[in-house]
Design a protein around this motif. Structure first.
Motif, PDB file in Angstrom:
ATOM      1  N   GLN A  22       0.814  -1.220   0.000  1.00 31.55           N
ATOM      2  CA  GLN A  22       0.000   0.000   0.000  1.00 31.55           C
ATOM      3  C   GLN A  22       0.852   1.276   0.000  1.00 31.55           C
ATOM      4  OE1 GLN A  22      -3.215  -0.125   2.845  1.00 31.55           O
ATOM      5  NE2 GLN A  22      -3.732  -2.229   2.323  1.00 31.55           N
ATOM      6  N   THR A  23       1.544   1.469  -1.121  1.00 34.95           N
ATOM      7  CA  THR A  23       2.279   2.726  -1.320  1.00 34.95           C
ATOM      8  C   THR A  23       1.294   3.804  -1.761  1.00 34.95           C
ATOM      9  OG1 THR A  23       2.711   2.264  -3.648  1.00 34.95           O
ATOM     10  CG2 THR A  23       4.314   1.433  -2.041  1.00 34.95           C
ATOM     11  N   GLU A  24       1.737   5.021  -1.717  1.00 36.53           N
ATOM     12  CA  GLU A  24       0.878   6.135  -2.095  1.00 36.53           C
ATOM     13  C   GLU A  24       0.398   6.007  -3.541  1.00 36.53           C
ATOM     14  OE1 GLU A  24       1.212  11.019  -2.393  1.00 36.53           O
ATOM     15  OE2 GLU A  24       2.578   9.912  -1.076  1.00 36.53           O
ATOM     16  N   ASP A  25       1.300   5.599  -4.430  1.00 36.97           N
ATOM     17  CA  ASP A  25       0.953   5.479  -5.850  1.00 36.97           C
ATOM     18  C   ASP A  25      -0.072   4.365  -6.078  1.00 36.97           C
ATOM     19  OD1 ASP A  25       2.631   7.533  -6.478  1.00 36.97           O
ATOM     20  OD2 ASP A  25       4.271   6.260  -7.190  1.00 36.97           O
ATOM     21  N   LEU A  26       0.138   3.232  -5.428  1.00 36.16           N
ATOM     22  CA  LEU A  26      -0.766   2.098  -5.643  1.00 36.16           C
ATOM     23  C   LEU A  26      -2.136   2.348  -5.021  1.00 36.16           C
ATOM     24  CD1 LEU A  26       1.686  -0.905  -5.191  1.00 36.16           C
ATOM     25  CD2 LEU A  26       0.507  -0.242  -7.293  1.00 36.16           C
ATOM     26  N   LEU A  27      -2.163   3.017  -3.891  1.00 40.32           N
ATOM     27  CA  LEU A  27      -3.454   3.363  -3.279  1.00 40.32           C
ATOM     28  C   LEU A  27      -4.226   4.326  -4.183  1.00 40.32           C
ATOM     29  CD1 LEU A  27      -2.386   3.781   0.457  1.00 40.32           C
ATOM     30  CD2 LEU A  27      -3.968   2.062  -0.442  1.00 40.32           C
ATOM     31  N   ALA A  28      -3.505   5.271  -4.779  1.00 33.72           N
ATOM     32  CA  ALA A  28      -4.158   6.203  -5.706  1.00 33.72           C
ATOM     33  C   ALA A  28      -4.685   5.464  -6.935  1.00 33.72           C
ATOM     34  CB  ALA A  28      -3.174   7.294  -6.115  1.00 33.72           C
ATOM     35  N   LEU A  29      -3.930   4.464  -7.381  1.00 35.18           N
ATOM     36  CA  LEU A  29      -4.320   3.676  -8.560  1.00 35.18           C
ATOM     37  C   LEU A  29      -5.608   2.904  -8.303  1.00 35.18           C
ATOM     38  CD1 LEU A  29      -2.002   1.512 -10.753  1.00 35.18           C
ATOM     39  CD2 LEU A  29      -3.960   0.464  -9.665  1.00 35.18           C
ATOM     40  N   THR A  30      -5.668   2.157  -7.186  1.00 39.66           N
ATOM     41  CA  THR A  30      -6.863   1.349  -6.911  1.00 39.66           C
ATOM     42  C   THR A  30      -8.077   2.241  -6.658  1.00 39.66           C
ATOM     43  OG1 THR A  30      -6.120   1.161  -4.596  1.00 39.66           O
ATOM     44  CG2 THR A  30      -5.643  -0.696  -6.060  1.00 39.66           C
ATOM     45  N   GLU A  31      -7.858   3.396  -6.016  1.00 40.83           N
ATOM     46  CA  GLU A  31      -8.978   4.308  -5.776  1.00 40.83           C
ATOM     47  C   GLU A  31      -9.525   4.828  -7.108  1.00 40.83           C
ATOM     48  OE1 GLU A  31     -10.145   8.331  -3.233  1.00 40.83           O
ATOM     49  OE2 GLU A  31      -8.048   7.661  -3.318  1.00 40.83           O
ATOM     50  N   THR A  32      -8.634   5.173  -8.025  1.00 43.26           N
ATOM     51  CA  THR A  32      -9.064   5.661  -9.337  1.00 43.26           C
ATOM     52  C   THR A  32      -9.867   4.600 -10.071  1.00 43.26           C
ATOM     53  OG1 THR A  32      -7.117   7.085  -9.501  1.00 43.26           O
ATOM     54  CG2 THR A  32      -8.252   6.551 -11.556  1.00 43.26           C
ATOM     55  N   TRP A  33      -9.389   3.357 -10.034  1.00 42.83           N
ATOM     56  CA  TRP A  33     -10.100   2.273 -10.710  1.00 42.83           C
ATOM     57  C   TRP A  33     -11.484   2.069 -10.110  1.00 42.83           C
ATOM     58  CZ3 TRP A  33      -5.829  -2.084 -11.271  1.00 42.83           C
ATOM     59  CH2 TRP A  33      -4.873  -1.665 -12.202  1.00 42.83           C
ATOM     60  N   PHE A  34     -11.572   2.095  -8.786  1.00 44.86           N
ATOM     61  CA  PHE A  34     -12.861   1.864  -8.136  1.00 44.86           C
ATOM     62  C   PHE A  34     -13.846   2.983  -8.489  1.00 44.86           C
ATOM     63  CE2 PHE A  34     -15.681   1.985  -4.294  1.00 44.86           C
ATOM     64  CZ  PHE A  34     -16.243   0.725  -4.456  1.00 44.86           C
ATOM     65  N   CYS A  35     -13.356   4.196  -8.553  1.00 38.96           N
ATOM     66  CA  CYS A  35     -14.232   5.342  -8.836  1.00 38.96           C
ATOM     67  C   CYS A  35     -14.738   5.342 -10.273  1.00 38.96           C
ATOM     68  CB  CYS A  35     -13.512   6.654  -8.529  1.00 38.96           C
ATOM     69  SG  CYS A  35     -13.269   6.926  -6.753  1.00 38.96           S
ATOM     70  N   LEU A  36     -14.105   4.563 -11.152  1.00 38.01           N
ATOM     71  CA  LEU A  36     -14.586   4.459 -12.524  1.00 38.01           C
ATOM     72  C   LEU A  36     -15.865   3.622 -12.625  1.00 38.01           C
ATOM     73  CD1 LEU A  36     -11.233   4.015 -14.502  1.00 38.01           C
ATOM     74  CD2 LEU A  36     -12.826   5.935 -14.673  1.00 38.01           C
ATOM     75  N   LEU A  37     -16.186   2.905 -11.551  1.00 39.26           N
ATOM     76  CA  LEU A  37     -17.388   2.070 -11.564  1.00 39.26           C
ATOM     77  C   LEU A  37     -18.647   2.909 -11.765  1.00 39.26           C
ATOM     78  CD1 LEU A  37     -16.762  -0.525  -8.716  1.00 39.26           C
ATOM     79  CD2 LEU A  37     -17.234  -1.030 -11.092  1.00 39.26           C
ATOM     80  N   SER A  38     -18.734   3.989 -11.045  1.00 39.14           N
ATOM     81  CA  SER A  38     -19.907   4.869 -11.147  1.00 39.14           C
ATOM     82  C   SER A  38     -19.636   6.129 -10.325  1.00 39.14           C
ATOM     83  CB  SER A  38     -21.166   4.157 -10.621  1.00 39.14           C
ATOM     84  OG  SER A  38     -21.092   4.004  -9.216  1.00 39.14           O
ATOM     85  N   LYS A  39     -20.609   7.030 -10.303  1.00 43.94           N
ATOM     86  CA  LYS A  39     -20.451   8.240  -9.496  1.00 43.94           C
ATOM     87  C   LYS A  39     -20.467   7.906  -8.004  1.00 43.94           C
ATOM     88  CE  LYS A  39     -22.456  11.412 -12.901  1.00 43.94           C
ATOM     89  NZ  LYS A  39     -23.567  12.358 -13.187  1.00 43.94           N
ATOM     90  N   ARG A  40     -21.239   6.865  -7.627  1.00 38.73           N
ATOM     91  CA  ARG A  40     -21.295   6.420  -6.234  1.00 38.73           C
ATOM     92  C   ARG A  40     -20.991   4.920  -6.204  1.00 38.73           C
ATOM     93  NH1 ARG A  40     -25.760   9.698  -6.704  1.00 38.73           N
ATOM     94  NH2 ARG A  40     -27.142   7.903  -6.825  1.00 38.73           N
ATOM     95  N   PRO A  41     -19.721   4.561  -6.339  1.00 32.92           N
ATOM     96  CA  PRO A  41     -19.374   3.139  -6.509  1.00 32.92           C
ATOM     97  C   PRO A  41     -19.749   2.263  -5.317  1.00 32.92           C
ATOM     98  CG  PRO A  41     -17.399   4.480  -6.182  1.00 32.92           C
ATOM     99  CD  PRO A  41     -18.522   5.422  -6.396  1.00 32.92           C
ATOM    100  N   VAL A  42     -19.667   2.782  -4.088  1.00 29.58           N
ATOM    101  CA  VAL A  42     -20.041   1.964  -2.921  1.00 29.58           C
ATOM    102  C   VAL A  42     -21.515   1.595  -3.001  1.00 29.58           C
ATOM    103  CG1 VAL A  42     -20.280   1.932  -0.404  1.00 29.58           C
ATOM    104  CG2 VAL A  42     -18.226   2.916  -1.443  1.00 29.58           C
ATOM    105  N   ASP A  43     -22.353   2.556  -3.350  1.00 29.24           N
ATOM    106  CA  ASP A  43     -23.781   2.270  -3.497  1.00 29.24           C
ATOM    107  C   ASP A  43     -24.034   1.285  -4.636  1.00 29.24           C
ATOM    108  OD1 ASP A  43     -24.802   3.813  -1.412  1.00 29.24           O
ATOM    109  OD2 ASP A  43     -24.790   5.646  -2.614  1.00 29.24           O
TER     110      ASP A  43
END
Length: 501
Positions: free
Chosen positions: A374-395
């Motif tokens: 969990q480096t800063e770059d990799l955390l930013a990468l996975t967050e970006t990918w998850f946010c591509l799911l939708s505007k409210r990806p958790v929902d």
């Protein structure tokens, strides 16, 4: 108890209808502890039981098989090899599949004893019958024969006899029976070859035959050969062999020419799986750099109209993205992978159920990061990918989990488990109204698999070093209470006597 066994054997020998006596013997043997049974059967001969195997009465044969299983398992492999060789040989040719399986199981056991291995390998008739059992129509018998030969092949003596000695001729003859049987032999050979470099060297004659099948005219046979070779690519010495034989280069060219082959849909999934396995076993970056056609084809397949192609692409992307290096390779492709993620987002919410499940599994692999990764770059990468799911990806993922398909529910929970160990994932969860209540609500997960998946999510949240700061102490206390109660806890509900009230 020994006298009881003796008297029952005598009674069985003296009756024309031994079913009742066989039932009694079976019961008596079943009641003896395994630690004591060996002493009781040692030194006794059980010819009456073996002779009763040859009957048209199915119940009689089944009882004899069960009795002999007790007796032979109580003997050492060496004792079976020395004392029951003739009976094993007869059992391997018996018309009943259960008798053949009994004999093959005992042959397989001999691999655990070097002396027994030598003993049985010196019996050409027994070994020949084991090899011919690969021809059996009954798949269970054939599989048991392959397993027995594979276990014996851990011995250098067996390798010499089976792949360079007179038994090789028997094996080669068996391969001529049919395409199905030939591929059973290939299955055995590939399994043995993966055991080590020395094993592969012994198997090379038949492996060369397998490689020749890769360019045959029969597309279905070619597809099966690719699957076999893929198994070999999972070990380092297998990869080296395939590379030296030019197989990997040949596969790359087959992918390049797939668009011109109307039958490529039959073998293309196998080729992609091959390179996916090769990438994770060797190096995602090196494989994708050396064979760029592979990743380009995966991206193209993800957008294909054929669900079978899409499914293989999803599985391959998940496999690639399960490693840090694979994540970085995918990220470097820029818009190409972003387009694929958007396609996956669409499929996960509106595709066929099977594709939705495979999408969720791929997402969970792509988003997973171990604590040390969990480096800063990799955390930013996975967050970006998850946010591509939708505007409210958790929902979005939570909505998927509430649909009446257990496999979708579990798949969604696994996605949440992937991000639960990451600080940005925890922030999204706690800031989504009602999400922590969803996690703690046991009624949303009803099957055992779902309860286990929910418990894994709770554990992922609690094991993160950032969870307390992000989630708050009140949520941590509730999660720990959930964890302490276990995955299958049911809250007691007090019964109310309405009439008395």
């Amino acid at each position: 108890m020994a006298s009881t066994i003796e008297s029952l054997l005598e009674a069985i020998s003296d009756t024309e209808d031994p079913i009742e006596e066989l039932q009694c013997l079976k019961t008596a043997l079943s009641s003896i502890p395994a630690s004591s049974l060996g002493n009781i059967v040692s030194g006794r001969r059980f010819e009456p039981i073996f002779s009763l195997l040859y009957s048209d009465e199915r119940e009689q044969v089944e009882l004899c098989v069960e009795i002999l299983q007790h007796i032979l398992m109580a003997c050492s492999p060496l004792q079976v090899a020395q004392d029951y060789r003739v009976e094993l040989q007869a059992g391997l040719k018996h018309p009943d599949s259960n008798v053949k399986i009994l004999a093959l199981t005992q042959v397989g056991r001999m691999a655990d004893n070097p002396d027994a291995t030598v003993e049985i390998l010196n019996s050409r008739n027994v070994m020949g019958s084991v090899i011919h059992s690969i021809e059996e129509e009954n798949m269970t018998v054939a599989k048991q024969a392959i397993q027995a030969l594979s276990r014996l092949s851990r011995s250098p003596t067996c390798l010499e006899k089976l792949f360079r000695g007179e038994l090789l001729t028997v094996l080669k003859n068996v391969m001529t029976v049919s395409d199905i049987v030939r591929y059973r032999v290939y299955e055995l050979v590939v399994d043995v070859a993966t055991m080590g470099l020395d094993h592969l060297s012994f198997c090379q004659v038949i492996l060369n035959d397998l490689i020749a099948e890769l360019t045959g005219d029969d597309v279905l046979i070619r597809a099966t050969a690719i699957e076999m070779v893929t198994i070999l690519s999972r070990c380092g010495h297998g990869q080296k062999f395939l590379n030296e034989e030019g197989v990997i280069f040949k596969f790359s060219n087959m992918i390049k020419g797939a668009d011109e082959d109307p039958f490529s849909y039959l073998y293309l999934p196998g080729l992609v799986k091959f390179f996916g396995n090769l990438a994770t076993a060797r190096s995602p970056q090196k494989v994708c750099e050396d064979y760029p056609v592979f990743l380009n084809k995966v991206f193209a397949m993800a957008s294909d109209a054929d669900p079978a192609m899409v499914g293989v692409a999803l599985d391959t992307l998940g496999l690639l993205g399960s490693t840090v290096e694979g994540k970085q390779v995918l990220q470097k492709t820029g818009e190409n992978f972003k387009s694929v993620l958007l396609r996956m987002s669409q499929l996960s919410t509106s595709g066929a159920t099977e594709l939705r499940v495979r999408c969720l599994e791929a997402f969970s692999q792509l988003l997973t990061l171990q604590p040390e990764q969990q480096t800063e770059d990799l955390l930013a990468l996975t967050e970006t990918w998850f946010c591509l799911l939708s505007k409210r990806p958790v929902d979005t993922i939570r909505d998927i989990s509430t649909q009446p398909f257990p496999e979708l529910h579990c798949g969604a929970l696994r996605v949440f488990s992937a991000i639960a160990a990451q600080s940005w994932g925890q922030r999204m969860m706690v800031n989504t109204p009602g999400f922590m209540e969803f996690v703690l609500d046991r009624s949303t997960s009803r099957s055992k698999e779902a309860k286990d998946a929910k418990f894994e999510l709770v554990g992922a949240l609690l094991t993160s070093s950032t969870a307390t700061d992000v989630l708050g102490s009140h949520n941590i206390i509730a999660l720990k209470s959930y964890q302490n109660e276990g995955p299958y806890h049911v809250s007691a509900v007090a019964a109310v006597d309405m009439e008395g009230a």
